[in-house]
Motif scaffolding. Structure first.
Motif, PDB file in Angstrom:
ATOM      1  N   ILE A 278       0.701  -1.407   0.095  1.00 56.45           N
ATOM      2  CA  ILE A 278       0.078  -0.026   0.018  1.00 56.45           C
ATOM      3  C   ILE A 278       1.010   1.014  -0.031  1.00 56.45           C
ATOM      4  CG2 ILE A 278      -1.770   1.409   1.439  1.00 56.45           C
ATOM      5  CD1 ILE A 278      -2.606  -1.331   2.319  1.00 56.45           C
ATOM      6  N   LYS A 279       0.819   2.124  -0.996  1.00 49.62           N
ATOM      7  CA  LYS A 279       1.531   3.278  -1.167  1.00 49.62           C
ATOM      8  C   LYS A 279       0.630   4.419  -0.898  1.00 49.62           C
ATOM      9  CE  LYS A 279       4.358   1.383  -4.434  1.00 49.62           C
ATOM     10  NZ  LYS A 279       4.620   1.067  -5.744  1.00 49.62           N
ATOM     11  N   ILE A 280       1.063   5.343   0.108  1.00 47.17           N
ATOM     12  CA  ILE A 280       0.087   6.325   0.616  1.00 47.17           C
ATOM     13  C   ILE A 280       1.011   7.452   1.058  1.00 47.17           C
ATOM     14  CG2 ILE A 280       0.023   5.535   2.887  1.00 47.17           C
ATOM     15  CD1 ILE A 280      -2.943   6.374   2.979  1.00 47.17           C
ATOM     16  N   ASN A 281       0.628   8.616   0.769  1.00 47.67           N
ATOM     17  CA  ASN A 281       1.456   9.908   1.096  1.00 47.67           C
ATOM     18  C   ASN A 281       1.239  10.211   2.593  1.00 47.67           C
ATOM     19  OD1 ASN A 281      -0.663  11.834   1.309  1.00 47.67           O
ATOM     20  ND2 ASN A 281      -0.855  12.136  -0.938  1.00 47.67           N
ATOM     21  N   GLU A 282       1.924  11.040   3.231  1.00 43.97           N
ATOM     22  CA  GLU A 282       2.051  11.516   4.503  1.00 43.97           C
ATOM     23  C   GLU A 282       0.789  12.095   4.923  1.00 43.97           C
ATOM     24  OE1 GLU A 282       4.495  12.113   8.180  1.00 43.97           O
ATOM     25  OE2 GLU A 282       5.239  11.495   6.404  1.00 43.97           O
ATOM     26  N   GLU A 283       0.321  12.994   4.247  1.00 42.19           N
ATOM     27  CA  GLU A 283      -1.005  13.712   4.633  1.00 42.19           C
ATOM     28  C   GLU A 283      -2.341  12.628   4.608  1.00 42.19           C
ATOM     29  OE1 GLU A 283      -3.920  17.280   2.919  1.00 42.19           O
ATOM     30  OE2 GLU A 283      -2.432  16.542   1.765  1.00 42.19           O
ATOM     31  N   GLN A 284      -2.214  11.683   3.532  1.00 43.18           N
ATOM     32  CA  GLN A 284      -3.337  10.874   3.592  1.00 43.18           C
ATOM     33  C   GLN A 284      -3.238   9.863   4.945  1.00 43.18           C
ATOM     34  OE1 GLN A 284      -2.616   9.160  -0.320  1.00 43.18           O
ATOM     35  NE2 GLN A 284      -4.214  10.272  -1.311  1.00 43.18           N
ATOM     36  N   LEU A 285      -1.951   9.505   4.857  1.00 43.98           N
ATOM     37  CA  LEU A 285      -1.463   8.661   6.197  1.00 43.98           C
ATOM     38  C   LEU A 285      -2.026   9.329   7.590  1.00 43.98           C
ATOM     39  CD1 LEU A 285      -0.470   6.076   7.312  1.00 43.98           C
ATOM     40  CD2 LEU A 285       1.724   7.144   7.434  1.00 43.98           C
ATOM     41  N   ASN A 286      -1.717  10.665   7.628  1.00 41.75           N
ATOM     42  CA  ASN A 286      -1.892  11.257   8.943  1.00 41.75           C
ATOM     43  C   ASN A 286      -3.737  11.366   9.016  1.00 41.75           C
ATOM     44  OD1 ASN A 286       0.674  11.590   9.746  1.00 41.75           O
ATOM     45  ND2 ASN A 286       0.760  13.750   8.793  1.00 41.75           N
ATOM     46  N   ILE A 287      -4.344  11.647   8.041  1.00 45.95           N
ATOM     47  CA  ILE A 287      -5.721  11.518   8.181  1.00 45.95           C
ATOM     48  C   ILE A 287      -6.296  10.378   8.606  1.00 45.95           C
ATOM     49  CG2 ILE A 287      -7.851  11.968   6.865  1.00 45.95           C
ATOM     50  CD1 ILE A 287      -6.256  14.374   5.045  1.00 45.95           C
ATOM     51  N   LEU A 288      -5.915   9.279   7.722  1.00 45.26           N
ATOM     52  CA  LEU A 288      -6.315   7.910   8.200  1.00 45.26           C
ATOM     53  C   LEU A 288      -6.183   7.521   9.402  1.00 45.26           C
ATOM     54  CD1 LEU A 288      -6.308   6.456   4.410  1.00 45.26           C
ATOM     55  CD2 LEU A 288      -8.180   7.358   5.717  1.00 45.26           C
ATOM     56  N   ILE A 289      -5.020   7.703  10.102  1.00 48.13           N
ATOM     57  CA  ILE A 289      -4.592   7.403  11.209  1.00 48.13           C
ATOM     58  C   ILE A 289      -5.198   7.986  12.471  1.00 48.13           C
ATOM     59  CG2 ILE A 289      -2.641   7.378  12.870  1.00 48.13           C
ATOM     60  CD1 ILE A 289      -0.770   6.599  10.574  1.00 48.13           C
ATOM     61  N   GLU A 290      -5.548   9.239  11.957  1.00 47.61           N
ATOM     62  CA  GLU A 290      -6.361  10.206  12.970  1.00 47.61           C
ATOM     63  C   GLU A 290      -7.841   9.553  13.066  1.00 47.61           C
ATOM     64  OE1 GLU A 290      -5.747  12.203  15.209  1.00 47.61           O
ATOM     65  OE2 GLU A 290      -3.490  11.883  14.799  1.00 47.61           O
ATOM     66  N   ALA A 291      -8.250   9.028  12.052  1.00 44.83           N
ATOM     67  CA  ALA A 291      -9.637   8.588  12.108  1.00 44.83           C
ATOM     68  C   ALA A 291      -9.518   7.124  12.705  1.00 44.83           C
ATOM     69  CB  ALA A 291     -10.222   8.349  10.410  1.00 44.83           C
ATOM     70  N   ALA A 292      -8.700   6.521  12.497  1.00 43.92           N
ATOM     71  CA  ALA A 292      -8.434   5.104  13.283  1.00 43.92           C
ATOM     72  C   ALA A 292      -8.267   5.200  14.682  1.00 43.92           C
ATOM     73  CB  ALA A 292      -7.232   4.258  12.488  1.00 43.92           C
ATOM     74  N   VAL A 293      -7.565   6.242  15.055  1.00 39.66           N
ATOM     75  CA  VAL A 293      -7.351   6.420  16.471  1.00 39.66           C
ATOM     76  C   VAL A 293      -8.787   6.782  17.057  1.00 39.66           C
ATOM     77  CG1 VAL A 293      -6.401   7.985  18.168  1.00 39.66           C
ATOM     78  CG2 VAL A 293      -5.002   6.842  16.517  1.00 39.66           C
ATOM     79  N   GLY A 294      -9.155   7.635  16.215  1.00 40.63           N
ATOM     80  CA  GLY A 294     -10.744   8.010  16.954  1.00 40.63           C
ATOM     81  C   GLY A 294     -11.791   7.165  16.955  1.00 40.63           C
ATOM     82  N   LYS A 295     -11.769   6.160  15.856  1.00 35.99           N
ATOM     83  CA  LYS A 295     -12.369   4.846  16.117  1.00 35.99           C
ATOM     84  C   LYS A 295     -12.186   4.114  17.381  1.00 35.99           C
ATOM     85  CE  LYS A 295     -13.962   0.910  13.083  1.00 35.99           C
ATOM     86  NZ  LYS A 295     -13.961   0.401  11.686  1.00 35.99           N
ATOM     87  N   ILE A 296     -11.009   3.795  17.369  1.00 40.66           N
ATOM     88  CA  ILE A 296     -10.456   2.954  18.576  1.00 40.66           C
ATOM     89  C   ILE A 296     -10.851   3.741  19.873  1.00 40.66           C
ATOM     90  CG2 ILE A 296      -8.519   2.416  19.811  1.00 40.66           C
ATOM     91  CD1 ILE A 296      -6.978   2.018  17.278  1.00 40.66           C
ATOM     92  N   ASN A 297     -10.547   5.105  19.905  1.00 40.97           N
ATOM     93  CA  ASN A 297     -10.941   5.714  21.235  1.00 40.97           C
ATOM     94  C   ASN A 297     -12.738   5.720  21.545  1.00 40.97           C
ATOM     95  OD1 ASN A 297      -8.337   6.386  21.930  1.00 40.97           O
ATOM     96  ND2 ASN A 297      -8.559   8.344  20.752  1.00 40.97           N
ATOM     97  N   LEU A 298     -13.541   5.727  20.333  1.00 40.44           N
ATOM     98  CA  LEU A 298     -14.914   5.654  20.530  1.00 40.44           C
ATOM     99  C   LEU A 298     -15.280   4.164  20.978  1.00 40.44           C
ATOM    100  CD1 LEU A 298     -17.652   7.167  20.137  1.00 40.44           C
ATOM    101  CD2 LEU A 298     -17.370   6.474  17.759  1.00 40.44           C
ATOM    102  N   SER A 299     -14.441   3.062  20.619  1.00 38.16           N
ATOM    103  CA  SER A 299     -14.845   2.034  21.018  1.00 38.16           C
ATOM    104  C   SER A 299     -14.551   1.767  22.397  1.00 38.16           C
ATOM    105  CB  SER A 299     -14.234   0.773  20.147  1.00 38.16           C
ATOM    106  OG  SER A 299     -12.806   0.863  20.380  1.00 38.16           O
ATOM    107  N   LYS A 300     -13.617   2.273  22.905  1.00 39.04           N
ATOM    108  CA  LYS A 300     -13.118   2.239  24.473  1.00 39.04           C
ATOM    109  C   LYS A 300     -14.074   2.823  25.379  1.00 39.04           C
ATOM    110  CE  LYS A 300      -8.193   2.248  23.639  1.00 39.04           C
ATOM    111  NZ  LYS A 300      -6.917   2.665  24.025  1.00 39.04           N
ATOM    112  N   VAL A 301     -14.761   3.857  24.830  1.00 38.58           N
ATOM    113  CA  VAL A 301     -15.934   4.716  25.507  1.00 38.58           C
ATOM    114  C   VAL A 301     -17.142   3.864  25.470  1.00 38.58           C
ATOM    115  CG1 VAL A 301     -17.232   6.668  25.675  1.00 38.58           C
ATOM    116  CG2 VAL A 301     -14.858   6.936  25.235  1.00 38.58           C
ATOM    117  N   GLU A 302     -17.517   3.441  24.404  1.00 40.05           N
ATOM    118  CA  GLU A 302     -18.600   2.626  24.324  1.00 40.05           C
ATOM    119  C   GLU A 302     -18.471   1.205  25.000  1.00 40.05           C
ATOM    120  OE1 GLU A 302     -19.171   2.421  20.006  1.00 40.05           O
ATOM    121  OE2 GLU A 302     -20.127   4.498  19.947  1.00 40.05           O
ATOM    122  N   GLY A 303     -17.403   0.691  25.307  1.00 37.28           N
ATOM    123  CA  GLY A 303     -17.099  -0.461  25.904  1.00 37.28           C
ATOM    124  C   GLY A 303     -17.462  -1.614  25.113  1.00 37.28           C
TER     125      GLY A 303
END
Length: 72
Positions: free
Chosen positions: A47-72
């Motif tokens: 998978i080839k991805i530029n830094e900007e795209q990677l940062n955006i998608l990582i932040e979205a993934a981290v948000g998803k992880i954090n949300l799942s922790k809150v929801e339990g």
């Protein structure tokens, strides 16, 4: 940016690799190590991805992880 199925697969791999990085690198100030782990993993999948795209998608993934922790 990616389109359709390729984008979904890329995001799926990013979410999985972010989950793995969160488990492997526990503690503070490890963001760069985690990011490098994710990037290395994506490269291993071809998978080839530029830094900007990677940062955006990582932040979205981290948000998803954090949300799942809150929801339990």
């Amino acid at each position: 940016m990616y389109s359709g199925l390729k984008e979904k697969r890329t995001y799926k791999w990013i979410v999985r690799s972010v989950y793995a990085a969160e488990q492997i690198f526990q503690g503070s100030n490890l963001g760069e190590k985690k990011k490098e782990y994710v990037l290395s993993f994506l490269r291993s999948k071809g998978i080839k991805i530029n830094e900007e795209q990677l940062n955006i998608l990582i932040e979205a993934a981290v948000g998803k992880i954090n949300l799942s922790k809150v929801e339990g």
